[in-house]
Design an enzyme around this catalytic site. Structure first.
Site, PDB file in Angstrom:
ATOM      1  N   ASP A  66       0.866  -1.180   0.000  1.00  0.00           N
ATOM      2  CA  ASP A  66       0.000   0.000   0.000  1.00  0.00           C
ATOM      3  C   ASP A  66       0.905   1.233   0.000  1.00  0.00           C
ATOM      4  OD1 ASP A  66      -1.864   2.103   0.713  1.00  0.00           O
ATOM      5  OD2 ASP A  66      -3.180   0.560   1.537  1.00  0.00           O
ATOM      6  N   CYS A  87      -7.102   3.631  -2.022  1.00  0.00           N
ATOM      7  CA  CYS A  87      -7.042   2.190  -1.750  1.00  0.00           C
ATOM      8  C   CYS A  87      -8.098   1.364  -2.479  1.00  0.00           C
ATOM      9  CB  CYS A  87      -7.150   1.955  -0.247  1.00  0.00           C
ATOM     10  SG  CYS A  87      -5.799   2.696   0.702  1.00  0.00           S
ATOM     11  N   LYS A  95      -4.339  -7.564   3.439  1.00  0.00           N
ATOM     12  CA  LYS A  95      -5.245  -6.513   2.995  1.00  0.00           C
ATOM     13  C   LYS A  95      -5.806  -6.803   1.614  1.00  0.00           C
ATOM     14  CE  LYS A  95      -5.651  -1.482   2.772  1.00  0.00           C
ATOM     15  NZ  LYS A  95      -5.020  -0.201   3.107  1.00  0.00           N
TER      16      LYS A  95
END
Length: 558
Positions: free
Chosen positions: A67, A107, A155
């Protein structure tokens, strides 16, 4: 804040042996890998030499997705700021994409693009709350259908319903005529333990789960497998000092990882005066709490801590690579590393992402494995939507739907079939779009050749931007008015790809509809709830003013 990098940093580079004087574990990993590489025996073929047809079935696939990783750190000059041994290992034995971009610099929408292979406006993944439907068929679903063993850790963040209430309300109300700080001022936090390596515990736990799965399950498979590992790093950490509804504006690490940063190589970004900022940039900078004064040391520290967080990310990637090597799976596995978007880290007076500037939109993308060209750099424009068709291509699965992306295999493979459907001509451009919080207009980027063209909303409400990245890599000079013919040509090209004024209007309608539904659901609690979101420190100073601004926005039909 002084974080004491030690004598190695004072010379511009840290000691390669780390703080303890012993060779650090990541260096041991590099030594281990190099000792078994083709470099040691030039006459011998690489362990994955030969075409896919020479092996039994398609290869395994491992995708590690971080990320907020600035892709420019994977090549010169960005790679001069921090040691990333495992990314470098992948580059040497695989293919690096020099112009890889996110399709939406935030995201959930970016990950929705990667998992679906479709542009953001096609899936209507407008913000961090609005992604894909829970039952959407992803590339992993298709690989499972065609016989792959599949596993996911960490994630994911590509389906609807995630992230904070504050985050979605900020996105819905971006058109409201007010300006409120939504984040804490960016800051650094040093973990004092000099030998502490596992700073982002959750990521390390998921990395452990992935390596354990490889050791206990994947090693026994007779069919190929696909493993996905999603990391939070190097995303900034939460800032609880902001109150109950806090954001994430803290760059946190330990001296162990700061030792991997070349402090003297860190560049202090050039900023335009606040009065000369593009209006959308000013809104972003203000809502991110970045319009105040920052010392050069503050800026440099933020960037150093961010780079150290990237080094920790690289180490987790290394755990996967080392495990594959130890299990003799590396020669049978295609490994990909990428990120959902980048991190501004104080470029253009901002942190976070939500911007089309290079630090935010340029992502890392490197792959290695059977048939993948070694030490190969690809200049073509690529983006996250290309991962879906690439993985199907690797698995030999036909591309059965109209995807936005194109397989990367023709750009990387030693044995690519240029007559296959996957080898269809690739367009010379990529599209990125943004519709979420911290930006008060839908934003669209067309990246082609040396040009980056950025336009907003309906194309007239905010001035467009044009950058020549060959002569202005830091994007400091908007030349849109200087080259009107190029600006017009690129705008026409963008409109042929996406009718962006119509998309912007659709997002506006969606935002207002969602806000009204949420407001009605709160009843009498609405005034208290909206006042205590992430913008509470500003809102509570003049609550009637801001609530009135929202009421005016709701009445406005345009």
């Amino acid at each position: 804040m002084c974080f004491g990098l030690g004598s190695g940093a004072e010379k511009g580079r840290v000691s390669p042996t780390g703080l303890s004087g012993a060779m650090p574990w990541w260096s041991l990993g590099v030594v281990l890998m190099v000792a078994t590489s083709a470099d040691q025996a030039p006459a011998a073929p690489a362990p994955w030499a030969g075409g896919l047809e020479e092996r039994k079935g398609p290869p395994n696939v491992v995708l590690v997705m971080s990320d907020s990783f600035d892709g420019r750190l994977t090549f010169h000059p960005g790679n001069q700021t921090v040691a990333l041994p495992f990314i470098n290992f992948m580059k040497k034995r695989g293919t690096l994409f020099l112009n890889a971009y996110t399709n939406s610099p935030i995201c959930c929408p970016s990950r929705a693009a990667m998992w679906s292979g479709l542009f953001t406006h096609l899936t209507e993944s407008w913000n961090n709350f609005k992604g894909l439907d829970q039952n959407y068929t992803t590339w992993m679903d298709l690989l499972k259908k065609y016989g792959y063993h599949t596993q996911k850790f960490g994630k994911l963040d590509y389906t609807s319903g995630h992230h904070s209430l504050s985050n979605r309300v900020e996105a819905w109300t971006r058109d409201v005529d007010f300006l409120l700080r939504q984040e804490g001022r960016p800051m650094v936090n040093l973990i004092p333990n000099k030998m502490k390596t596992r700073i982002m515990e959750e990521d390390w736990q998921n990395t452990d789960k992935a390596t354990n799965w490889l050791r206990k399950e994947a090693i026994n498979f007779t069919q190929p497998f696909v493993l996905y590992l999603g990391l939070n790093l190097p995303h900034p950490y939460p800032s609880p000092y902001m109150g109950e509804n806090f954001g994430a504006s803290t760059f946190q690490t330990s001296p162990y990882w700061l030792e991997r940063v070349f402090y003297k190589a860190i560049k202090i970004p050039e900023w335009s005066p606040v009065s000369e900022m593009h209006p959308v940039d000013y809104y972003s900078s203000y809502t991110k709490n970045c319009t105040g004064q920052f010392t050069k040391k503050e800026i440099k520290d933020i960037r150093a801590f961010y780079y150290a967080m990237c080094a920790e990310t690289d180490a987790m990637l290394g755990e996967i690579i080392l495990t594959l090597h130890q299990l003799n799976l590396l020669q049978k596995t295609i490994v990909l590393f990428t990120s959902d978007h980048g991190e501004l880290a104080m470029d253009h007076r901002q942190f976070y992402k939500m911007s089309m500037y290079e630090a935010s939109s340029h992502i890392p993308l490197v792959m290695m494995g059977p048939d993948i060209k070694a030490n190969h750099h690809v200049p073509d424009m690529v983006s996250l939507v290309d991962i879906y068709p690439t993985l199907l291509d690797i698995a030999g699965i036909p591309l059965h739907q109209n995807l936005s992306g194109y397989s990367l295999i023709p750009l990387t493979s030693e044995a690519a079939n240029n007559n296959s459907p996957a080898a269809m001509p690739r367009p010379p451009w990529i599209l990125s779009e943004f519709h979420g919080c911290n930006v008060n207009a839908s934003t669209y980027m067309l990246r082609i050749d040396k040009w980056k063209y950025i336009t907003y909303s309906d194309g007239t409400s905010a001035p467009p931007q044009l950058f020549d990245l060959s002569s202005d890599p830091d994007e400091l000079t908007n030349i849109a008015t200087r080259f009107p013919e190029i600006t017009h040509s690129l705008d026409q090209k963008l409109r042929s790809i996406i009718n962006y004024p119509v998309v912007s209007a659709s997002v506006h309608q969606y935002n207002k509809k969602q806000f009204i539904s949420w407001k009605d659901s709160l009843g009498q609690n609405y005034t208290e709830v909206i006042a205590n979101l992430r913008w509470h420190q500003d809102w509570l100073k003049e609550p009637l003013k801001y609530e009135s601004a929202i009421n005016q926005w709701l009445k406005n039909q345009h």
